[in-house]
Design a protein around this motif. Structure first.
Motif, PDB file in Angstrom:
ATOM      1  N   LYS A   6       0.740  -1.150   0.130  1.00 18.79           N
ATOM      2  CA  LYS A   6       0.162  -0.024   0.098  1.00 18.79           C
ATOM      3  C   LYS A   6       0.814   1.310  -0.047  1.00 18.79           C
ATOM      4  CE  LYS A   6      -4.131  -2.299   2.168  1.00 18.79           C
ATOM      5  NZ  LYS A   6      -4.929  -2.023   3.278  1.00 18.79           N
ATOM      6  N   ASP A   7       2.130   1.157   0.312  1.00 18.58           N
ATOM      7  CA  ASP A   7       3.034   2.197   0.443  1.00 18.58           C
ATOM      8  C   ASP A   7       3.986   2.252  -0.891  1.00 18.58           C
ATOM      9  OD1 ASP A   7       2.055   2.950   2.819  1.00 18.58           O
ATOM     10  OD2 ASP A   7       3.679   1.905   3.949  1.00 18.58           O
ATOM     11  N   ARG A   8       3.698   1.364  -1.745  1.00 14.86           N
ATOM     12  CA  ARG A   8       4.353   1.318  -3.099  1.00 14.86           C
ATOM     13  C   ARG A   8       3.496   1.689  -4.312  1.00 14.86           C
ATOM     14  NH1 ARG A   8       6.122  -3.690  -4.073  1.00 14.86           N
ATOM     15  NH2 ARG A   8       7.578  -3.142  -5.731  1.00 14.86           N
ATOM     16  N   PHE A   9       2.146   1.166  -4.121  1.00 20.48           N
ATOM     17  CA  PHE A   9       1.530   1.074  -5.434  1.00 20.48           C
ATOM     18  C   PHE A   9       0.093   1.999  -5.201  1.00 20.48           C
ATOM     19  CE2 PHE A   9       2.581  -3.444  -5.489  1.00 20.48           C
ATOM     20  CZ  PHE A   9       3.660  -3.328  -6.288  1.00 20.48           C
ATOM     21  N   VAL A  10      -0.416   2.658  -6.242  1.00 21.81           N
ATOM     22  CA  VAL A  10      -1.785   3.171  -6.279  1.00 21.81           C
ATOM     23  C   VAL A  10      -2.450   2.191  -6.976  1.00 21.81           C
ATOM     24  CG1 VAL A  10      -2.972   5.189  -7.290  1.00 21.81           C
ATOM     25  CG2 VAL A  10      -0.988   5.801  -6.276  1.00 21.81           C
ATOM     26  N   THR A  11      -3.297   1.791  -6.223  1.00 18.57           N
ATOM     27  CA  THR A  11      -4.351   0.595  -7.041  1.00 18.57           C
ATOM     28  C   THR A  11      -5.561   1.139  -7.562  1.00 18.57           C
ATOM     29  OG1 THR A  11      -3.823  -0.911  -5.133  1.00 18.57           O
ATOM     30  CG2 THR A  11      -5.992  -1.413  -6.217  1.00 18.57           C
ATOM     31  N   VAL A  12      -5.793   1.172  -8.774  1.00 20.58           N
ATOM     32  CA  VAL A  12      -7.097   1.545  -9.597  1.00 20.58           C
ATOM     33  C   VAL A  12      -7.933   0.449  -9.748  1.00 20.58           C
ATOM     34  CG1 VAL A  12      -5.667   3.754 -10.512  1.00 20.58           C
ATOM     35  CG2 VAL A  12      -5.812   1.350 -11.708  1.00 20.58           C
ATOM     36  N   TYR A  13      -9.164   0.671  -9.696  1.00 21.79           N
ATOM     37  CA  TYR A  13     -10.011  -0.226  -9.940  1.00 21.79           C
ATOM     38  C   TYR A  13     -11.152   0.105 -11.165  1.00 21.79           C
ATOM     39  CZ  TYR A  13     -12.503   2.432  -6.524  1.00 21.79           C
ATOM     40  OH  TYR A  13     -12.919   3.456  -5.597  1.00 21.79           O
ATOM     41  N   GLY A  14     -11.893  -1.145 -11.773  1.00 18.71           N
ATOM     42  CA  GLY A  14     -12.862  -0.613 -12.762  1.00 18.71           C
ATOM     43  C   GLY A  14     -12.310  -0.716 -14.078  1.00 18.71           C
ATOM     44  N   ARG A  15     -13.027  -0.981 -15.148  1.00 18.12           N
ATOM     45  CA  ARG A  15     -12.561  -1.433 -16.372  1.00 18.12           C
ATOM     46  C   ARG A  15     -11.698  -0.303 -17.026  1.00 18.12           C
ATOM     47  NH1 ARG A  15     -14.753  -0.439 -20.935  1.00 18.12           N
ATOM     48  NH2 ARG A  15     -14.271  -1.411 -22.886  1.00 18.12           N
ATOM     49  N   SER A 137      -8.995   7.731   0.290  1.00 19.73           N
ATOM     50  CA  SER A 137      -7.928   6.965  -0.436  1.00 19.73           C
ATOM     51  C   SER A 137      -7.591   7.376  -1.890  1.00 19.73           C
ATOM     52  CB  SER A 137      -8.448   5.537  -0.511  1.00 19.73           C
ATOM     53  OG  SER A 137      -8.961   5.187   0.967  1.00 19.73           O
ATOM     54  N   ILE A 138      -6.530   7.295  -2.267  1.00 21.68           N
ATOM     55  CA  ILE A 138      -5.925   7.335  -3.750  1.00 21.68           C
ATOM     56  C   ILE A 138      -6.492   6.228  -4.364  1.00 21.68           C
ATOM     57  CG2 ILE A 138      -3.766   7.710  -4.976  1.00 21.68           C
ATOM     58  CD1 ILE A 138      -2.222   8.472  -2.385  1.00 21.68           C
ATOM     59  N   ASP A 139      -7.505   6.588  -4.958  1.00 18.83           N
ATOM     60  CA  ASP A 139      -8.368   5.695  -5.750  1.00 18.83           C
ATOM     61  C   ASP A 139      -8.534   6.358  -7.021  1.00 18.83           C
ATOM     62  OD1 ASP A 139     -10.234   7.776  -5.492  1.00 18.83           O
ATOM     63  OD2 ASP A 139     -11.530   6.312  -4.315  1.00 18.83           O
ATOM     64  N   PRO A 140      -9.468   5.800  -8.125  1.00 22.85           N
ATOM     65  CA  PRO A 140      -9.410   6.337  -9.677  1.00 22.85           C
ATOM     66  C   PRO A 140     -10.004   7.694  -9.412  1.00 22.85           C
ATOM     67  CG  PRO A 140     -10.183   4.025  -9.307  1.00 22.85           C
ATOM     68  CD  PRO A 140      -9.686   4.158  -7.934  1.00 22.85           C
ATOM     69  N   MET A 141     -10.994   8.160  -8.185  1.00 23.84           N
ATOM     70  CA  MET A 141     -11.460   9.318  -8.434  1.00 23.84           C
ATOM     71  C   MET A 141     -10.557  10.540  -7.750  1.00 23.84           C
ATOM     72  SD  MET A 141     -15.264   8.871  -6.666  1.00 23.84           S
ATOM     73  CE  MET A 141     -14.579   7.649  -5.405  1.00 23.84           C
ATOM     74  N   VAL A 142      -9.456  10.176  -7.391  1.00 20.59           N
ATOM     75  CA  VAL A 142      -8.576  10.915  -6.872  1.00 20.59           C
ATOM     76  C   VAL A 142      -7.573  11.040  -7.950  1.00 20.59           C
ATOM     77  CG1 VAL A 142      -6.498  11.078  -5.355  1.00 20.59           C
ATOM     78  CG2 VAL A 142      -8.767  10.617  -4.216  1.00 20.59           C
ATOM     79  N   VAL A 143      -7.084  10.038  -8.498  1.00 23.11           N
ATOM     80  CA  VAL A 143      -6.293  10.140  -9.721  1.00 23.11           C
ATOM     81  C   VAL A 143      -6.997  10.946 -10.823  1.00 23.11           C
ATOM     82  CG1 VAL A 143      -5.317   8.821 -11.526  1.00 23.11           C
ATOM     83  CG2 VAL A 143      -5.276   7.790  -9.176  1.00 23.11           C
ATOM     84  N   LYS A 144      -8.108  10.804 -10.990  1.00 23.16           N
ATOM     85  CA  LYS A 144      -8.736  11.580 -12.149  1.00 23.16           C
ATOM     86  C   LYS A 144      -8.861  13.204 -11.766  1.00 23.16           C
ATOM     87  CE  LYS A 144     -13.061  12.274 -14.567  1.00 23.16           C
ATOM     88  NZ  LYS A 144     -14.730  11.699 -14.916  1.00 23.16           N
TER      89      LYS A 144
END
Length: 249
Positions: A6-15, A137-144
């Motif tokens: 969790k301290d090395r990767f950003v996990t993105v989910y959804g197609r 969390s650093i998720d797809p919404m944060v990434v976007k």
């Protein structure tokens, strides 16, 4: 020290987010996890994209994917771990003696977290503490919201904002926090070259367990009766002012 995934990767989910990560040659994707129930054209598209990049695809139960993604509604049975080269535990980050560190405290809106990551990275802040609890969390919404900058932001990870504040104080950092009623402004305060800055939530401000660690309070001057700024806007003012001072010392 052992570094958690969790301290090395950003996990993105959804197609769509997973396909975007696989299709971006600037990103290093460690692995894709696909639900064993995923079939049909959508699953094939992901498998083909991963194959083109030489990325390992692991199969797991749909429930396991939900647990790993941390999102039970939007994972669509697939996630990808994207390497974040500048992400590391706070403990390791402090060994590098960063000059200026930003700490997020209770900011739960993904759009705000994403915009803060983009702004602080653009300004040149040395570290941005994004705790695992109490902050989005650093998720797809944060990434976007960060326009992809979240993948390369200098993120420092720890459990809570209070833990970060205690660690920073223990490492000798004075800690400043924003407050609309503070007498000193971000423009006039005598700030040391090495300091940490806390941003609290718009509703509750700085949390009670962080307040005891704060050594100074700063305000952003307002005109025309405006009471405050959105936290992401306030972060932009603060970060660029802090970094600007490096060139004038």
């Amino acid at each position: 020290m052992d570094v958690s995934p969790k301290d090395r990767f950003v996990t993105v989910y959804g197609r769509k987010p997973v396909l975007e990560a696989l299709d971006d040659p600037r990103l290093e994707v460690d692995k894709v996890v696909l639900a064993d129930t995923a079939r049909g054209p959508a699953a094939r598209e992901i498998l083909d994209a991963a194959n083109r990049r030489g990325v390992q695809v692991q199969r797991a139960t749909a429930q396991r994917v939900k647990v790993l993604a941390g999102n039970g509604k939007q994972d669509q049975g697939v996630l990808a771990d994207v390497v974040a080269p500048r992400m590391r535990p706070l403990e390791l980050g402090l060994r590098e003696n960063p000059r200026n560190v930003l700490v997020l405290d209770g900011i739960t809106t993904p759009a705000n977290v994403g915009m803060i990551l983009r702004t602080a990275t653009a300004a040149g802040m040395d570290g941005i503490v994004v705790p695992r609890r109490g902050v989005a969390s650093i998720d797809p919404m944060v990434v976007k919201a960060s326009a992809g900058v979240a993948f390369r932001a200098p993120v420092l990870r720890c459990a809570t904002a209070a833990e970060a504040a205690a660690s920073l104080r223990g490492a000798g950092y004075p800690i400043y926090a924003l407050d609309a009623n503070a007498r000193q402004s971000v423009y006039s305060a005598d700030l040391p070259a090495r300091a940490a800055f806390v941003l609290g939530s718009e509703s509750a401000g700085i949390s009670d367990d962080v307040r005891p660690h704060v050594t100074g309070w700063l305000s952003i001057p307002m005109a025309a009766g405006v009471e405050s700024l959105n936290v992401a806007s306030a972060a932009a003012v603060l970060c660029f002012e802090v970094v600007r001072r490096r060139t004038t010392r």
